[in-house]
Design a protein around this motif. Structure first.
Motif, PDB file in Angstrom:
ATOM      1  N   ALA A  13       1.321  -1.362  -0.131  1.00 14.04           N
ATOM      2  CA  ALA A  13       0.113  -0.129   0.236  1.00 14.04           C
ATOM      3  C   ALA A  13       0.809   1.190  -0.111  1.00 14.04           C
ATOM      4  CB  ALA A  13      -1.244   0.159   1.273  1.00 14.04           C
ATOM      5  N   THR A  14       1.575   1.007   0.096  1.00 15.84           N
ATOM      6  CA  THR A  14       3.205   2.504   1.073  1.00 15.84           C
ATOM      7  C   THR A  14       4.229   2.733  -0.059  1.00 15.84           C
ATOM      8  OG1 THR A  14       4.035   1.492   1.953  1.00 15.84           O
ATOM      9  CG2 THR A  14       2.497   2.204   2.896  1.00 15.84           C
ATOM     10  N   GLY A  15       4.004   1.674  -1.294  1.00 19.83           N
ATOM     11  CA  GLY A  15       5.176   1.781  -2.047  1.00 19.83           C
ATOM     12  C   GLY A  15       6.627   0.881  -0.999  1.00 19.83           C
ATOM     13  N   ILE A  16       6.759   0.682  -0.291  1.00 20.98           N
ATOM     14  CA  ILE A  16       8.057   0.589   0.840  1.00 20.98           C
ATOM     15  C   ILE A  16       8.533  -0.650   0.029  1.00 20.98           C
ATOM     16  CG2 ILE A  16       8.757  -0.009   3.333  1.00 20.98           C
ATOM     17  CD1 ILE A  16       6.879   1.810   4.239  1.00 20.98           C
ATOM     18  N   THR A  17       9.914  -0.666  -0.004  1.00 17.30           N
ATOM     19  CA  THR A  17      10.098  -1.761  -0.407  1.00 17.30           C
ATOM     20  C   THR A  17      11.546  -2.219   0.816  1.00 17.30           C
ATOM     21  OG1 THR A  17      12.478  -0.818  -1.652  1.00 17.30           O
ATOM     22  CG2 THR A  17      10.552  -1.468  -3.134  1.00 17.30           C
ATOM     23  N   SER A  18      12.158  -2.205   1.467  1.00 19.44           N
ATOM     24  CA  SER A  18      12.857  -2.190   2.509  1.00 19.44           C
ATOM     25  C   SER A  18      12.295  -2.367   3.648  1.00 19.44           C
ATOM     26  CB  SER A  18      14.177  -1.981   2.099  1.00 19.44           C
ATOM     27  OG  SER A  18      13.863  -0.288   3.462  1.00 19.44           O
ATOM     28  N   ASP A  19      12.412  -3.199   4.264  1.00 15.10           N
ATOM     29  CA  ASP A  19      11.969  -3.903   6.404  1.00 15.10           C
ATOM     30  C   ASP A  19      12.823  -2.611   6.692  1.00 15.10           C
ATOM     31  OD1 ASP A  19      11.808  -6.140   5.477  1.00 15.10           O
ATOM     32  OD2 ASP A  19      13.743  -6.785   6.395  1.00 15.10           O
TER      33      ASP A  19
END
Length: 103
Positions: A13-19
């Motif tokens: 949903a946020t386009g986050i790819t990294s932990d």
């Protein structure tokens, strides 16, 4: 959904790819995200609220799920699952304009 599925949904949903970025968005440490992804722990109620805001879900549904996951006995798990089911049914009826309204 369970904790791991919620984490994946937040990333999507946020386009986050990294932990690391996920940890920052949730207000937890990178190691906390790692533990959550391994399934050994679940959200605190505060993190559950953040997840609910991001995913545009009712916060009580995410909190109830987290509590069901961290329940120590089958009876506790069943009680929290029952809360989720009752809440979901009441909320669905409210949205559809039928059935009893929640108190």
């Amino acid at each position: 959904m369970n904790t791991i599925e919620y984490l994946k949904a937040v990333k999507a949903a946020t386009g986050i790819t990294s932990d690391y970025a996920l940890a920052a968005r949730l207000g937890v440490t990178r190691s906390a995200v790692s533990r959550l992804q391994q399934g050994g722990v679940t959200f605190s109620d505060d993190v559950a609220l953040t997840v609910a805001e991001i995913l545009k879900l009712h916060p009580l549904s995410v909190i109830a799920q987290a509590n069901a996951e961290r329940a120590k006995t089958p009876e506790q798990r069943e009680r929290w699952s029952g809360v989720m089911e009752k809440f979901s049914e009441s909320f669905r009826n409210l949205l559809l304009g039928c059935g009893p309204r929640p108190a």
